[in-house]
Design an enzyme around this catalytic site. Structure first.
Site, PDB file in Angstrom:
ATOM      1  N   ASN A  63       0.833  -1.210   0.000  1.00  0.00           N
ATOM      2  CA  ASN A  63       0.000   0.000   0.000  1.00  0.00           C
ATOM      3  C   ASN A  63       0.863   1.254   0.000  1.00  0.00           C
ATOM      4  O   ASN A  63       1.953   1.272   0.574  1.00  0.00           O
ATOM      5  CB  ASN A  63      -0.988   0.014   1.172  1.00  0.00           C
ATOM      6  N   GLU A  65       0.470   5.343   0.725  1.00  0.00           N
ATOM      7  CA  GLU A  65      -0.408   6.419   1.204  1.00  0.00           C
ATOM      8  C   GLU A  65       0.070   7.775   0.687  1.00  0.00           C
ATOM      9  O   GLU A  65       1.115   7.871   0.042  1.00  0.00           O
ATOM     10  CB  GLU A  65      -0.467   6.377   2.737  1.00  0.00           C
ATOM     11  N   CYS A  74      -4.398   0.850  -2.008  1.00  0.00           N
ATOM     12  CA  CYS A  74      -4.183  -0.411  -1.295  1.00  0.00           C
ATOM     13  C   CYS A  74      -3.204  -1.314  -2.042  1.00  0.00           C
ATOM     14  O   CYS A  74      -3.053  -1.226  -3.273  1.00  0.00           O
ATOM     15  CB  CYS A  74      -5.503  -1.171  -1.160  1.00  0.00           C
ATOM     16  N   GLU A  76      -3.556  -4.481  -2.724  1.00  0.00           N
ATOM     17  CA  GLU A  76      -4.224  -5.379  -3.683  1.00  0.00           C
ATOM     18  C   GLU A  76      -4.404  -4.706  -5.040  1.00  0.00           C
ATOM     19  O   GLU A  76      -4.130  -5.300  -6.092  1.00  0.00           O
ATOM     20  CB  GLU A  76      -5.608  -5.810  -3.165  1.00  0.00           C
ATOM     21  N   CYS A 113     -10.308  -4.530   1.438  1.00  0.00           N
ATOM     22  CA  CYS A 113     -11.360  -3.525   1.645  1.00  0.00           C
ATOM     23  C   CYS A 113     -12.407  -3.662   0.540  1.00  0.00           C
ATOM     24  O   CYS A 113     -12.200  -4.369  -0.459  1.00  0.00           O
ATOM     25  CB  CYS A 113     -10.759  -2.126   1.665  1.00  0.00           C
ATOM     26  N   CYS A 116     -11.231  -2.830  -3.046  1.00  0.00           N
ATOM     27  CA  CYS A 116     -10.383  -3.897  -3.612  1.00  0.00           C
ATOM     28  C   CYS A 116     -11.216  -5.121  -3.987  1.00  0.00           C
ATOM     29  O   CYS A 116     -10.964  -5.761  -5.013  1.00  0.00           O
ATOM     30  CB  CYS A 116      -9.274  -4.275  -2.640  1.00  0.00           C
TER      31      CYS A 116
HETATM   32  N1  THU Z   1      -5.131  -1.231   2.985  1.00  0.00           N
HETATM   33  C1  THU Z   1      -4.691  -2.095   2.028  1.00  0.00           C
HETATM   34  O1  THU Z   1      -3.599  -1.924   1.453  1.00  0.00           O
HETATM   35  N2  THU Z   1      -5.481  -3.148   1.708  1.00  0.00           N
HETATM   36  C2  THU Z   1      -6.684  -3.396   2.283  1.00  0.00           C
HETATM   37  O2  THU Z   1      -7.404  -4.261   1.824  1.00  0.00           O
HETATM   38  C3  THU Z   1      -7.090  -2.666   3.476  1.00  0.00           C
HETATM   39  C4  THU Z   1      -6.407  -1.357   3.656  1.00  0.00           C
HETATM   40  C5  THU Z   1      -4.303  -0.084   3.321  1.00  0.00           C
HETATM   41  C6  THU Z   1      -4.866   1.244   2.886  1.00  0.00           C
HETATM   42  C7  THU Z   1      -4.214   2.185   3.864  1.00  0.00           C
HETATM   43  O3  THU Z   1      -2.932   2.530   3.365  1.00  0.00           O
HETATM   44  C8  THU Z   1      -4.028   1.338   5.126  1.00  0.00           C
HETATM   45  O4  THU Z   1      -4.147  -0.005   4.723  1.00  0.00           O
HETATM   46  C9  THU Z   1      -5.047   1.644   6.211  1.00  0.00           C
HETATM   47  O5  THU Z   1      -6.334   1.580   5.724  1.00  0.00           O
END
Ligand code: THU
Length: 163
Positions: A63, A65, A74, A76, A113, A116
């Site tokens: 991920n 940010e 994310c 995925e 999430c 995704c």
């Molecule tokens: N995140 C993911 O990379 N994948 C998910 O399925 C859930 C959330 C990341 C997004 C963000 O950078 C951090 O986790 C917190 O939500």
């Protein structure tokens, strides 16, 4: 007239890796390794994803940010977008996701999430075959579903947009 309908989902729960295939364990390990490349200074929630393609290639991503929060993406979707651009025509067979939060130990498996799930669903439709989704924790707990339908029962797809 009201109809009460029940939809059931099927999943595997493992509390260790003993009954997983070598491919599944390798994919979980690759996802965990990828999580160390996350850029997550805001959430401190490090996520790694690894996908297995039908030619044996494993693609990983983490991920990323951003100070403008919605610009973050994310692990995925990073992995799926990379496959779409760099491995077009190949099938995605399995996708593993592992979360390693910095501030606490996460015991339960990481679940993709909603956004995704939607993107995994569209990828399955495009390739016309299912993607096994492996949700794992570093403590060894693993949930496995056969396809996105199992974690996104009422999906939204192209056929609903165009008539
Ligand atoms: N995140 C993911 O990379 N994948 C998910 O399925 C859930 C959330 C990341 C997004 C963000 O950078 C951090 O986790 C917190 O939500």
């Amino acid at each position: 007239m009201k109809q009460q309908v029940t939809k059931s989902i099927s999943y595997e729960f493992h509390d260790d890796f003993a009954d997983l295939s070598v491919e599944q364990v390798n994919l979980i390990n690759a996802a965990e390794e990828a999580s160390s490349l996350a850029y997550a200074p805001y959430s401190d929630f490090y996520v790694g994803c690894a996908v297995l393609l039908n030619d044996g290639t494993v693609v990983t991503a983490s991920n990323k940010e951003n100070a403008s929060f919605p610009a973050g993406i994310c692990a995925e979707r990073n992995a799926l977008n990379f496959v779409s651009d760099h491995h077009s025509g190949k099938l995605i067979l399995k996708l593993a996701v592992v979360a390693k939060p910095n501030r606490f130990q996460m015991d339960e498996p990481a679940a993709p999430c909603g956004i995704c799930r939607q993107v995994i669903c569209e990828t399955e439709k495009l390739q016309d075959s299912n993607i096994e989704i492996i949700m794992a924790s570093v403590s060894g707990k693993v949930l496995i579903v056969n396809d996105s339908e199992s974690i996104l029962p009422f999906h939204f797809y192209l056929s609903q947009l165009k008539k």
